[in-house]
Design a protein around this motif. Sequence first.
Motif, PDB file in Angstrom:
ATOM      1  N   TRP A 144      47.785 -93.711  22.780  1.00 51.65           N
ATOM      2  CA  TRP A 144      48.587 -92.518  22.513  1.00 51.65           C
ATOM      3  C   TRP A 144      49.569 -92.249  23.650  1.00 51.65           C
ATOM      4  O   TRP A 144      50.755 -91.977  23.417  1.00 51.65           O
ATOM      5  N   LEU A 145      49.129 -92.365  24.892  1.00 55.17           N
ATOM      6  CA  LEU A 145      50.027 -92.138  26.019  1.00 55.17           C
ATOM      7  C   LEU A 145      51.084 -93.240  26.098  1.00 55.17           C
ATOM      8  O   LEU A 145      52.256 -92.974  26.375  1.00 55.17           O
ATOM      9  N   TRP A 146      50.682 -94.466  25.817  1.00 56.68           N
ATOM     10  CA  TRP A 146      51.640 -95.576  25.792  1.00 56.68           C
ATOM     11  C   TRP A 146      52.672 -95.374  24.697  1.00 56.68           C
ATOM     12  O   TRP A 146      53.879 -95.578  24.908  1.00 56.68           O
ATOM     13  N   THR A 147      52.238 -94.961  23.521  1.00 55.52           N
ATOM     14  CA  THR A 147      53.147 -94.702  22.410  1.00 55.52           C
ATOM     15  C   THR A 147      54.172 -93.641  22.779  1.00 55.52           C
ATOM     16  O   THR A 147      55.332 -93.711  22.373  1.00 55.52           O
ATOM     17  N   ASN A 148      53.767 -92.662  23.577  1.00 60.82           N
ATOM     18  CA  ASN A 148      54.646 -91.562  23.979  1.00 60.82           C
ATOM     19  C   ASN A 148      55.440 -91.845  25.246  1.00 60.82           C
ATOM     20  O   ASN A 148      56.097 -90.946  25.772  1.00 60.82           O
ATOM     21  N   GLY A 149      55.388 -93.063  25.741  1.00 63.19           N
ATOM     22  CA  GLY A 149      56.163 -93.402  26.926  1.00 63.19           C
ATOM     23  C   GLY A 149      55.629 -92.786  28.195  1.00 63.19           C
ATOM     24  O   GLY A 149      56.384 -92.556  29.152  1.00 63.19           O
ATOM     25  N   LEU A 150      54.322 -92.525  28.242  1.00 58.62           N
ATOM     26  CA  LEU A 150      53.723 -91.865  29.400  1.00 58.62           C
ATOM     27  C   LEU A 150      52.739 -92.767  30.150  1.00 58.62           C
ATOM     28  O   LEU A 150      51.922 -92.273  30.919  1.00 58.62           O
ATOM     29  N   SER A 151      52.827 -94.062  29.944  1.00 60.21           N
ATOM     30  CA  SER A 151      51.918 -94.973  30.634  1.00 60.21           C
ATOM     31  C   SER A 151      52.507 -95.505  31.933  1.00 60.21           C
ATOM     32  O   SER A 151      51.843 -95.525  32.963  1.00 60.21           O
ATOM     33  N   ALA A 152      53.743 -95.952  31.857  1.00 63.20           N
ATOM     34  CA  ALA A 152      54.353 -96.609  33.011  1.00 63.20           C
ATOM     35  C   ALA A 152      54.800 -95.584  34.052  1.00 63.20           C
ATOM     36  O   ALA A 152      55.021 -94.404  33.758  1.00 63.20           O
ATOM     37  N   THR A 153      54.952 -96.054  35.286  1.00 62.63           N
ATOM     38  CA  THR A 153      55.557 -95.217  36.323  1.00 62.63           C
ATOM     39  C   THR A 153      56.974 -94.876  35.885  1.00 62.63           C
ATOM     40  O   THR A 153      57.733 -95.765  35.485  1.00 62.63           O
TER      41      THR A 153
END
Length: 387
Positions: free
Chosen positions: A15-24
Amino acid sequence: MSRLRISNKDARRIWLWTNGLSATPTGPVDVIGMIRRLGFLQIDTIRNVTRAHNHILWTRNQNFREGMLWPLLQGRQLFEHFTHDASLIPMETLPIWQRQFRRLGAKVAQGDWYQSGLAREEIRNIRKRIEAEGALSTHAFDTKVQSREMWARPPHKKALDQMWYVGDLATCYRESFVKYYNLGDRVFPAHLREGLDDQDQVNMLCDQALDKISFGTGGEVQRFWEAMSAQTCKGWLDQQTLVPVSVQAADKTWYDAWGAPDIEDRLERAADPTIRLRILNPFDPAIRDRMRLQRLFGFEYRNEMFVPQAKRRWGYYVYPLLEGDRFVGRCEIKADRAKGWLRVTGFWPEPKVKWTTARLAKFEAELVRFARLAGIRDVDWDVARPV
């Protein structure tokens, strides 16, 4: 077909990856790319530190700066319309948005929304002025607010919005956040207004919603755009061959949902989230669906801006704090750009989360970065720091 099981840790990760919240959140800024990945970007008038749309983009890439967004609207890469609220949507979505114009236009016609109180001839005259003079803002017209309610709008503003909801008028640009209306025919490319039939639009909206959330229940798919009824979404669901999944909630229970066609590949590709502590905006798409938020993260959140102060549980403009794959607290922040200061005016740690010196240091570093977006250097606390 057996259901693919997704653990709570994996559900949070994807879910965080899908929302663009995984990477620095660094690197080259691709504003249209971020919005396409999210599906749309909600915009909001309140500028607490910075307006919501700026904050949402900055959270995903901290090289983003205010002023980078609006040229995409004026350049017709985006159009503005209503999802959950006023939002910027990639222009290529326009062919499947025709039913939303009709749907909201029907609400206006039925008297459900924004009845202006103006006679039909008065509304026609407003449109004729835009047709003759070109783009005009609400300030070009003069009718008086007829109510003392906080959010009351003058009749001409309601009339403009009536025509905007149905797509007869469109936002051609914004200046200091003021919306300028022009005829829809002048803003929307003609080849993109050739809508598909209604069922094809429903199918594509639901397909895109599932793609943007990676996995979800029928209700979560319907709530993504808020562009159709639950019954209409169920009709789509009944006709699809989707990947059945079983998802573990934060409370360790399991629930049935549906995955995007490539859900297994996404589970392989989705990176673990950075351990950076992020200050999320109240309108951030990762937390927009409050039921999904609580189900996946065990984090209860509500927007209390329109709740009387005495009835607020937390505060007026409260930011959730995300560290890694869990929410560790929330804070209230106030800023004065003219005077150059930002203050933490409220702080609520999540139960069972210990605020160590290291965690506090990460939060304060993010506060400094956030303040810098608004051109502010003086950062301090008006409440006690957590110990």
